[in-house]
Design an enzyme around this catalytic site. Sequence first.
Site, PDB file in Angstrom:
ATOM      1  N   GLU A  55      -2.886 -18.763   6.074  1.00  0.00           N
ATOM      2  CA  GLU A  55      -1.633 -18.040   6.305  1.00  0.00           C
ATOM      3  C   GLU A  55      -0.636 -19.005   6.915  1.00  0.00           C
ATOM      4  O   GLU A  55      -0.939 -19.676   7.900  1.00  0.00           O
ATOM      5  CB  GLU A  55      -1.870 -16.828   7.226  1.00  0.00           C
ATOM      6  CG  GLU A  55      -0.613 -16.120   7.693  1.00  0.00           C
ATOM      7  CD  GLU A  55       0.279 -15.614   6.552  1.00  0.00           C
ATOM      8  OE1 GLU A  55      -0.195 -14.789   5.771  1.00  0.00           O
ATOM      9  OE2 GLU A  55       1.439 -16.072   6.464  1.00  0.00           O
ATOM     10  N   LEU A  90      -0.025 -13.836  11.376  1.00  0.00           N
ATOM     11  CA  LEU A  90      -1.119 -13.120  10.722  1.00  0.00           C
ATOM     12  C   LEU A  90      -0.757 -11.648  10.523  1.00  0.00           C
ATOM     13  O   LEU A  90      -0.141 -11.025  11.391  1.00  0.00           O
ATOM     14  CB  LEU A  90      -2.393 -13.230  11.569  1.00  0.00           C
ATOM     15  CG  LEU A  90      -3.201 -14.518  11.387  1.00  0.00           C
ATOM     16  CD1 LEU A  90      -4.288 -14.632  12.459  1.00  0.00           C
ATOM     17  CD2 LEU A  90      -3.818 -14.590   9.993  1.00  0.00           C
ATOM     18  N   HIS A 125      -0.086   0.262   0.209  1.00  0.00           N
ATOM     19  CA  HIS A 125      -1.247   1.038  -0.230  1.00  0.00           C
ATOM     20  C   HIS A 125      -1.774   0.562  -1.578  1.00  0.00           C
ATOM     21  O   HIS A 125      -2.948   0.726  -1.872  1.00  0.00           O
ATOM     22  CB  HIS A 125      -0.971   2.554  -0.230  1.00  0.00           C
ATOM     23  CG  HIS A 125       0.309   2.969  -0.893  1.00  0.00           C
ATOM     24  ND1 HIS A 125       1.486   3.135  -0.207  1.00  0.00           N
ATOM     25  CD2 HIS A 125       0.606   3.262  -2.172  1.00  0.00           C
ATOM     26  CE1 HIS A 125       2.436   3.526  -1.043  1.00  0.00           C
ATOM     27  NE2 HIS A 125       1.927   3.607  -2.248  1.00  0.00           N
ATOM     28  N   HIS A 163      -0.006  30.096   6.114  1.00  0.00           N
ATOM     29  CA  HIS A 163       1.339  30.680   6.190  1.00  0.00           C
ATOM     30  C   HIS A 163       1.881  30.521   7.601  1.00  0.00           C
ATOM     31  O   HIS A 163       1.159  30.800   8.554  1.00  0.00           O
ATOM     32  CB  HIS A 163       1.281  32.174   5.827  1.00  0.00           C
ATOM     33  CG  HIS A 163       2.638  32.808   5.895  1.00  0.00           C
ATOM     34  ND1 HIS A 163       3.617  32.536   4.965  1.00  0.00           N
ATOM     35  CD2 HIS A 163       3.172  33.672   6.792  1.00  0.00           C
ATOM     36  CE1 HIS A 163       4.707  33.220   5.288  1.00  0.00           C
ATOM     37  NE2 HIS A 163       4.468  33.909   6.399  1.00  0.00           N
TER      38      HIS A 163
HETATM   39  C1  LIG Z   1      11.328  -3.843   5.127  1.00  0.00           C
HETATM   40  C2  LIG Z   1      10.123  -3.472   4.311  1.00  0.00           C
HETATM   41  C3  LIG Z   1       9.578  -2.208   4.445  1.00  0.00           C
HETATM   42  C4  LIG Z   1       8.468  -1.856   3.693  1.00  0.00           C
HETATM   43  N1  LIG Z   1       7.957  -0.598   3.852  1.00  0.00           N
HETATM   44  C5  LIG Z   1       6.866  -0.239   3.138  1.00  0.00           C
HETATM   45  C6  LIG Z   1       6.282   1.042   3.312  1.00  0.00           C
HETATM   46  O1  LIG Z   1       6.753   1.865   4.097  1.00  0.00           O
HETATM   47  N2  LIG Z   1       5.188   1.354   2.599  1.00  0.00           N
HETATM   48  C7  LIG Z   1       4.628   0.471   1.709  1.00  0.00           C
HETATM   49  O2  LIG Z   1       3.617   0.805   1.091  1.00  0.00           O
HETATM   50  N3  LIG Z   1       5.165  -0.759   1.510  1.00  0.00           N
HETATM   51  C8  LIG Z   1       6.262  -1.130   2.203  1.00  0.00           C
HETATM   52  N4  LIG Z   1       6.791  -2.373   2.029  1.00  0.00           N
HETATM   53  C9  LIG Z   1       6.182  -3.271   1.017  1.00  0.00           C
HETATM   54  C10 LIG Z   1       4.900  -3.928   1.559  1.00  0.00           C
HETATM   55  O3  LIG Z   1       5.186  -4.523   2.806  1.00  0.00           O
HETATM   56  C11 LIG Z   1       4.401  -4.962   0.568  1.00  0.00           C
HETATM   57  O4  LIG Z   1       4.265  -4.385  -0.707  1.00  0.00           O
HETATM   58  C12 LIG Z   1       3.047  -5.507   1.002  1.00  0.00           C
HETATM   59  O5  LIG Z   1       3.099  -5.966   2.321  1.00  0.00           O
HETATM   60  C13 LIG Z   1       2.608  -6.647   0.075  1.00  0.00           C
HETATM   61  O6  LIG Z   1       1.395  -7.160   0.528  1.00  0.00           O
HETATM   62  P1  LIG Z   1       0.841  -8.554  -0.014  1.00  0.00           P
HETATM   63  O7  LIG Z   1      -0.503  -8.710   0.580  1.00  0.00           O
HETATM   64  O8  LIG Z   1       0.991  -8.636  -1.476  1.00  0.00           O
HETATM   65  O9  LIG Z   1       1.847  -9.641   0.581  1.00  0.00           O
HETATM   66  P2  LIG Z   1       2.252  -9.964   2.093  1.00  0.00           P
HETATM   67  O10 LIG Z   1       1.893  -8.888   3.022  1.00  0.00           O
HETATM   68  O11 LIG Z   1       3.649 -10.425   2.033  1.00  0.00           O
HETATM   69  O12 LIG Z   1       1.290 -11.174   2.468  1.00  0.00           O
HETATM   70  C14 LIG Z   1       1.457 -12.428   1.893  1.00  0.00           C
HETATM   71  C15 LIG Z   1       1.264 -13.482   2.967  1.00  0.00           C
HETATM   72  O13 LIG Z   1       1.077 -14.736   2.323  1.00  0.00           O
HETATM   73  C16 LIG Z   1       1.702 -15.727   3.124  1.00  0.00           C
HETATM   74  N5  LIG Z   1       1.937 -16.876   2.242  1.00  0.00           N
HETATM   75  C17 LIG Z   1       2.807 -16.972   1.206  1.00  0.00           C
HETATM   76  N6  LIG Z   1       2.685 -18.164   0.614  1.00  0.00           N
HETATM   77  C18 LIG Z   1       1.720 -18.849   1.284  1.00  0.00           C
HETATM   78  C19 LIG Z   1       1.149 -20.141   1.137  1.00  0.00           C
HETATM   79  N7  LIG Z   1       1.494 -20.967   0.174  1.00  0.00           N
HETATM   80  N8  LIG Z   1       0.187 -20.513   2.023  1.00  0.00           N
HETATM   81  C20 LIG Z   1      -0.197 -19.671   3.029  1.00  0.00           C
HETATM   82  N9  LIG Z   1       0.302 -18.452   3.198  1.00  0.00           N
HETATM   83  C21 LIG Z   1       1.249 -18.035   2.334  1.00  0.00           C
HETATM   84  C22 LIG Z   1       2.956 -15.059   3.638  1.00  0.00           C
HETATM   85  O14 LIG Z   1       3.406 -15.693   4.813  1.00  0.00           O
HETATM   86  C23 LIG Z   1       2.470 -13.637   3.884  1.00  0.00           C
HETATM   87  O15 LIG Z   1       2.054 -13.442   5.219  1.00  0.00           O
HETATM   88  C24 LIG Z   1       7.893  -2.781   2.780  1.00  0.00           C
HETATM   89  C25 LIG Z   1       8.434  -4.062   2.649  1.00  0.00           C
HETATM   90  C26 LIG Z   1       9.540  -4.413   3.412  1.00  0.00           C
HETATM   91  C27 LIG Z   1      10.099  -5.797   3.276  1.00  0.00           C
END
Ligand SMILES: Cc1cc2nc3c(=O)[nH]c(=O)nc-3n(C[C@H](O)[C@H](O)[C@H](O)COP(=O)(O)OP(=O)(O)OC[C@H]3O[C@@H](n4cnc5c(N)ncnc54)[C@H](O)[C@@H]3O)c2cc1C
Length: 461
Positions: free
Chosen positions: A34, A38, A315, A440
Site C-alpha cells: 500500500e 492503510l 460492497h 405496522h
Molecule cells: C467520496 C467518496 C464516497 C464514497 N462513498 C461510497 C459509499 O457510500 N458506498 C460505497 O459502496 N462506495 C463508496 N465510494 C466508492 C468506494 O470507496 C470504492 O468503490 C472502493 O473503495 C474501491 O475499493 P478498491 O479496493 O477497488 O480501491 P481502493 O479502496 O481505492 O484501494 C486501492 C488502494 O491501492 C493503493 N494503490 C494504488 N496504486 C498502488 C500501487 N502502485 N502500489 C501500492 N498501492 C497502490 C491506493 O493507495 C489505495 O489505498 C465512495 C468513494 C468516494 C471517493
Amino acid sequence: MHHRHYDVLVIGSGGGTKISTPASHLGLKAAIIEKDRLGGTCLNRGCIPSKMLIHAAEVADHISTAAKYNLKPAGFEVDFQALVQRVSETIDGESDSILPAYRKNENLDYYHGEAVFTGERQVTVRGFTLTADKVYIATGSRPRIPDIPGLDKVPFLTSTEALRLEKQPKRLVVLGGGYIATELAFYYSALGTDVDLIVRSSMLRAEDGQVREAFTKAFQRHADIHLQANITKVAFENDTYTIEVTGRDGKVQTLESDALLIAAGVVPNSDRLNLKAAGVKTDASGYIVVDDHLRTSAPNTWALGDVVGNYMFRHSVNVEGEYLFETTVAHPEDRPIDYGAMPHAVFTTPQVAGVGLTEEEARAQGNDYVVGFRNYSASAMGMALRSTEGFVKLLVDRSDRKIIGCHIIGHEASVLIHQVITLMQMKGTLDDLLSTIFIHPALNEIVRNAARDARAKLAAE
Ligand SMILES: Cc1cc2nc3c(=O)[nH]c(=O)nc-3n(C[C@H](O)[C@H](O)[C@H](O)COP(=O)(O)OP(=O)(O)OC[C@H]3O[C@@H](n4cnc5c(N)ncnc54)[C@H](O)[C@@H]3O)c2cc1C
Ligand SMILES: NC(=O)c1ccc[n+]([C@@H]2O[C@H](COP(=O)([O-])OP(=O)(O)OC[C@H]3O[C@@H](n4cnc5c(N)ncnc54)[C@H](O)[C@@H]3O)[C@@H](O)[C@H]2O)c1
C-alpha cells in the site's frame, strides 16, 4: 535488491485485504503493498468519512426543516472545524489500528510503498523484488480531472480535500451530478454553504427516470442546479474563484465562489503499475480487462474493484475479494463470479436507492413488466414524516411475477431497499413479498403497498 517470494501478493489495501488477510490465516505466506494510508479509499477518503459528515448534515437539515412538525428550534450553530476534525481523527485512528494487527500476523508482510511490475507476477517496492504464485491487483481509482482552461492553475478541491476542509466556505461550486457531487453538495448545503451544481447531463444519470426527476426537483432545496452545462474557464484571485459556466444552449454565466469541487467521475489507478511488464491488458479507458473469473490476461494474476470497474462500490469489491479468496485460494474451483442483485444508494436528503433494472432498461430489453408504485405520503409512516417526494417503485415481471427492479427515493431508502435485495437474491416473487408480515406502521409498509399496487394491476388484466 532483496528478493522475497509469496504464495499470495495483493497490491492495494482496500478490497484487496479480503484476500491477503484470510489467506494468511490459512497459513499461507501473504504480502500486501500500500502506498498511502492503510484501508483504501472507502475508509480514508470515501464512504466512511463522507457518511459521518453527511449524518451531521442530516441532523442540521432536520433542525432547519423542523417547522413542518410544528417545532420551532431556536436555531443552531455549526462548529464546522470541530466536526471535520472529529471525523478526520476517527478515520485516522481506524486506519492506524490496522498496522499493529498486521505486525502481530507472522504470515502477512506489509510493504508501505508504490508497487511497480517488473515482470509476470513480479513487482518492486522500496528496494524489494517480490514474486508470488498468485497476484491480485486492487489499486482502485482516483478523481478524474477534466481538461478545463485555468483549472491547473487554481487550488480546486476533489472529494479527498472536500472531506477534510476545516473552514466552511460560504459559497461552493460543484462540478458533477453523480454520487460525490450530490452527497457533498448536500453536506455543505445543509450546514449552510450556498451551493451551485454544474451538471453536464442530468442529475444521477444512471437512476430510473422517475427517480431522477423527483430527485432533481427535491434537490433544488440544496443547490442552484445548472443542468446541461459545463465549466468552461476558471480563475482564482484574492481567495475568490471566477467560474465561467456555459450551457448547452451556448448561454454563458459567470459565478463567483470561495471553493470549487470537481466531482466528475474517476479514473483507474492502472497507469503507474507498468502493467505491460506483468502481461496485464487494459481497455481504452485504462480499466484492467478481466473475464468472468476476474482473471487478467496474465497467468495467475487477478484484478478487482475500481481498477476493473465492473461496479464502483465498496460492497462490490468486497464481493469480488471474497469470491477470489474462495475460488482461487481457499477452495480453488472453476466458477464464474455471480454478482447477484447489485444494489446502490445515494446518501443525500432525500436518499435514493435502487436494485435491478430501471424502467428504461426494462423497456429497452423488451421485458414484459408491471409497475407497482406507492408514494410515502400515502402510508402511515410517510404521513408522519410529512414526505412530499418519497416513493417506492417496483418492477414486476408479468409472466413469473419476479421482482426485476426496485427504486426508492425518500427517508431511509438505503435501508428500505434491503428487503427487496434479499428477495431478488433469492429469486423471490411478488407473492413472497406480499406473504411477509410487515410491522405496522413501519416505513417498510410502503414497499408492501407498492407490491399491492402491482398485484392489483396484474389482477385487473
Ligand atoms: C467520496 C467518496 C464516497 C464514497 N462513498 C461510497 C459509499 O457510500 N458506498 C460505497 O459502496 N462506495 C463508496 N465510494 C466508492 C468506494 O470507496 C470504492 O468503490 C472502493 O473503495 C474501491 O475499493 P478498491 O479496493 O477497488 O480501491 P481502493 O479502496 O481505492 O484501494 C486501492 C488502494 O491501492 C493503493 N494503490 C494504488 N496504486 C498502488 C500501487 N502502485 N502500489 C501500492 N498501492 C497502490 C491506493 O493507495 C489505495 O489505498 C465512495 C468513494 C468516494 C471517493
Ligand atoms: N453512495 C455511494 O455508493 C457512492 C458515493 C460516492 C462515490 N461513489 C462511487 O465513486 C465513484 C465516483 O463518483 P462520482 O460522483 O465522481 O462519479 P459519477 O460517475 O457518479 O458522476 C460523475 C459526474 O461527473 C459528470 N462528468 C463526467 N465527466 C465530466 C466532464 N468532463 N465535465 C463535466 N462533467 C463531467 C458526469 O456527467 C456525472 O454527473 C462512482 O462511480 C461511485 O460508484 C459511490
